[in-house]
Enzyme design. Structure first.
Site, PDB file in Angstrom:
ATOM      1  N   ASP A 160      22.978  55.686  97.387  1.00  0.00           N
ATOM      2  CA  ASP A 160      21.871  55.371  96.514  1.00  0.00           C
ATOM      3  C   ASP A 160      22.183  55.883  95.197  1.00  0.00           C
ATOM      4  O   ASP A 160      22.380  56.926  94.958  1.00  0.00           O
ATOM      5  CB  ASP A 160      20.819  55.889  97.192  1.00  0.00           C
ATOM      6  CG  ASP A 160      20.440  54.954  98.340  1.00  0.00           C
ATOM      7  OD1 ASP A 160      19.622  54.965  98.464  1.00  0.00           O
ATOM      8  OD2 ASP A 160      20.774  54.243  98.975  1.00  0.00           O
ATOM      9  N   THR A 161      22.051  54.953  94.135  1.00  0.00           N
ATOM     10  CA  THR A 161      23.033  54.759  93.091  1.00  0.00           C
ATOM     11  C   THR A 161      22.464  53.839  92.032  1.00  0.00           C
ATOM     12  O   THR A 161      21.715  52.929  92.316  1.00  0.00           O
ATOM     13  CB  THR A 161      24.279  54.106  93.711  1.00  0.00           C
ATOM     14  OG1 THR A 161      24.734  54.955  94.754  1.00  0.00           O
ATOM     15  CG2 THR A 161      25.361  53.882  92.707  1.00  0.00           C
ATOM     16  N   ILE A 162      22.870  54.048  90.818  1.00  0.00           N
ATOM     17  CA  ILE A 162      22.582  53.071  89.779  1.00  0.00           C
ATOM     18  C   ILE A 162      23.905  52.550  89.277  1.00  0.00           C
ATOM     19  O   ILE A 162      24.927  53.248  89.302  1.00  0.00           O
ATOM     20  CB  ILE A 162      21.759  53.653  88.609  1.00  0.00           C
ATOM     21  CG1 ILE A 162      22.495  54.804  87.885  1.00  0.00           C
ATOM     22  CG2 ILE A 162      20.385  54.103  89.094  1.00  0.00           C
ATOM     23  CD1 ILE A 162      23.324  54.421  86.717  1.00  0.00           C
ATOM     24  N   SER A 202      25.351  58.350  90.700  1.00  0.00           N
ATOM     25  CA  SER A 202      24.595  58.334  91.954  1.00  0.00           C
ATOM     26  C   SER A 202      24.313  59.709  92.521  1.00  0.00           C
ATOM     27  O   SER A 202      25.053  60.656  92.297  1.00  0.00           O
ATOM     28  CB  SER A 202      25.402  57.539  92.994  1.00  0.00           C
ATOM     29  OG  SER A 202      24.835  57.621  94.275  1.00  0.00           O
ATOM     30  N   MET A 222      25.396  48.239  93.002  1.00  0.00           N
ATOM     31  CA  MET A 222      25.270  49.484  93.754  1.00  0.00           C
ATOM     32  C   MET A 222      24.887  49.223  95.210  1.00  0.00           C
ATOM     33  O   MET A 222      24.679  48.089  95.622  1.00  0.00           O
ATOM     34  CB  MET A 222      24.252  50.407  93.082  1.00  0.00           C
ATOM     35  CG  MET A 222      22.885  49.778  92.796  1.00  0.00           C
ATOM     36  SD  MET A 222      21.844  49.400  94.221  1.00  0.00           S
ATOM     37  CE  MET A 222      21.464  51.051  94.788  1.00  0.00           C
TER      38      MET A 222
END
Length: 538
Positions: free
Chosen positions: A341-343, A360, A422
């Site tokens: 979980d990440t941009i 992230s 992502m």
């Protein structure tokens, strides 16, 4: 698409994109804009990213045509070893908690990028993030839903309850949320630089938090960490060059998939053909079997990257695909025989310089541990180590774990695209599908982002999540071949969210794209119709 002669910042939250665009209007570089936007994302999309996580980037210099890669993923604490975890009764890496925490690389990554490619003063880049952390921002729809899903995780940590919950609840869509503790941390970084995080007051608070929870992070672990400048790896796909970063990330799997795709007539079949989906799903299984077996920190293990991304190896793996039947149990290949979980966000400035950046906390809200006094969530990237002593990704002190987050870049002639999508193990397979959409089917960068996708969120097996916009007849054909499909909505966040920017150096025009699976936008730098932009000083 967003189309302009000036710069563009594309992120997963509109306020962050706007902040980056404002930095461009003040004379900032693409890197300045990316740092400012990323800092804002840590405030407005806190479950996905923040200064407690890691960072990777690819930078393209429009004048020289040179690509530069940055790996700012942190290492395990020196004392966090398999033997130590065994003494704690742990037989596998924890998914959360203090023993899943590695040294966060984000802030040193910002520093390295700014020193090399920045124009504006460092402190100026953090003013938008400080503003939103102190004054508050209205929580957006997708982010509100993700926040709600992690309520129990946040409630389990005293700091998490205090910082991220309001009256024991997560904020609702449109509710104004503030994080004054995080604002203080941003102010320290703006004033004192990255040392505030790794050697100063924030670092001391990280050590205090770790010690309180029985962790083993030391002052030396923080102070000695440095990011690494790396050479991007690449392959050709049809007549395009596609670039990823080398291990410890999973970019080599995206390139391996493209080499497999290339052995099949995907352009002739077209996007909505079951044969194309079958080939791509089978290629995912082959590449991910290799990824699981071989990927690790190359400073500690010999990773056969050159073999994995070679054309002969791609052809060798492609030859194993049965067009009538899905393979559910795929073994890794032998790439050493072919050795040679990440941009996610992207930015381009008016000069055409581009940065493809991903940052992230890994899982939503990372380890679930929030740093005393500063409202910083620490990532859980250490969860991706293994404890098998015979595996190249086995846990070791000052070793970097296998990483899922990857930025990407592709070019042909005078067209240059920075892109990324992502979502954990979704990323390499989503990258390959995106490249195919652009190259094989002639989609523009926004259409390629919006096109329906599939994903296998884990290693192995025949099970795929697939969006319901894929025609029913295609899905039925895939099921008949042996694929197990779980249907998701039309723009499912299970497929990850992406962004892209394109620079056409023959016209000087920039293009931007933003995934509808997120709350973001590709925002253009405003034209100077009122006054010329301020001259930037470094």
């Amino acid at each position: 698409m967003t189309i302009t002669k000036r710069g563009i910042v594309a992120t997963s939250q509109t306020l962050a994109s706007q902040a980056g665009a404002q930095i461009l209007a003040r004379g900032g570089s693409a890197v300045d804009a990316a740092i400012a936007a990323n800092a804002v994302l840590g405030v407005v999309e806190p479950m996905m990213n923040g200064m407690g996580g890691d960072l990777f980037a690819i930078y393209w210099d429009a004048k020289t045509g040179k690509l530069t890669g940055l790996n700012s993923s942190g290492w395990a604490p020196e004392k966090l070893t398999p033997e130590f975890l065994a003494q704690k009764g742990l037989r596998e890496m924890p998914r959360a908690g203090i023993f899943s925490v590695t040294v966060p690389g984000c802030v040193r990554g910002w520093e390295a990028l700014h020193k090399k490619f920045g124009r504006l003063p460092w402190a100026e880049l953090f003013q938008p993030a400080i503003y939103y952390a102190r004054n508050g921002f209205p929580v957006t729809e997708w982010i509100s839903g993700q926040w709600k899903a992690e309520q129990a995780k946040l409630a389990a940590d005293a700091n998490g309850r205090r910082v991220w919950l309001v009256n024991a609840e997560t904020p609702k869509t449109g509710e104004i949320f503030r994080n004054p503790e995080y604002a203080r941390a941003l102010e320290l970084i703006a004033r004192d630089g990255a040392d505030a995080f790794y050697r100063g007051d924030i670092g001391k608070a990280i050590l205090k938090t770790s010690e309180r929870l029985g962790g083993v992070i030391s002052a030396t672990d923080l102070a000695d960490f440095k990011p690494e400048w790396v050479e991007p790896i690449s392959t050709t796909y049809r007549d395009w060059m596609v670039y990823e970063l080398p291990p410890n990330g999973q970019g080599m799997a995206a390139l391996e998939m493209l080499n497999i795709f290339e052995k099949f007539p995907l352009p002739d079949w077209g996007f909505g053909d079951a044969r194309a989906f079958h080939v791509k799903m089978e290629a995912q299984k082959l590449a991910y079997a290799d990824l699981r077996r071989y990927d690790a920190d190359p400073r500690f293990a010999k990773v056969p990257t050159a073999g994995i991304i070679s054309k002969p190896y791609g052809a060798d793996r492609a030859a194993t695909i049965d067009m009538d039947h899905a393979h559910c149990d795929v073994a890794p290949g032998d790439p050493a025989r072919f050795g040679s979980d990440t941009i996610y966000m992207s930015a381009v400035d008016k000069d055409g310089n581009m940065v493809s950046l991903i940052q992230s906390l890994f899982s939503a809200f990372g380890s679930g541990i929030v740093v005393d006094d500063y409202g910083i969530t620490l990532h859980n990237r250490g969860a991706l180590f293994v404890l098998d002593p015979n595996h190249p990704d086995v846990l070791a002190g000052h070793k970097r774990p296998f990483h899922t987050i990857i930025p990407a870049f592709m070019q042909r002639g005078r067209v240059h695209i920075g892109f990324g999508i992502m979502g954990g193990l979704n990323q390499a397979q989503a990258h390959a599908q995106y490249v195919s959409n652009v190259v094989d089917y002639g989609m523009n960068i926004q259409a390629a982002m919006e096109a329906p996708r599939f994903t296998n969120p884990s290693f192995g097996g025949c099970s795929f999540l697939i969006e319901d916009r894929v025609p029913e007849g295609v899905r039925e054909s895939l099921i008949q071949k042996g694929h197990k499909l779980a249907l998701r909505g039309d723009f499912s966040d299970a497929m990850g969210g992406g962004q892209a920017v394109l620079h056409d150096s023959s016209t000087g025009v920039n293009y931007g794209a933003s995934d509808p699976r997120k709350d973001g936008a590709a925002v253009p730098e405003p034209d100077p119709y009122f006054h010329p932009p301020a001259a930037g000083k470094k």
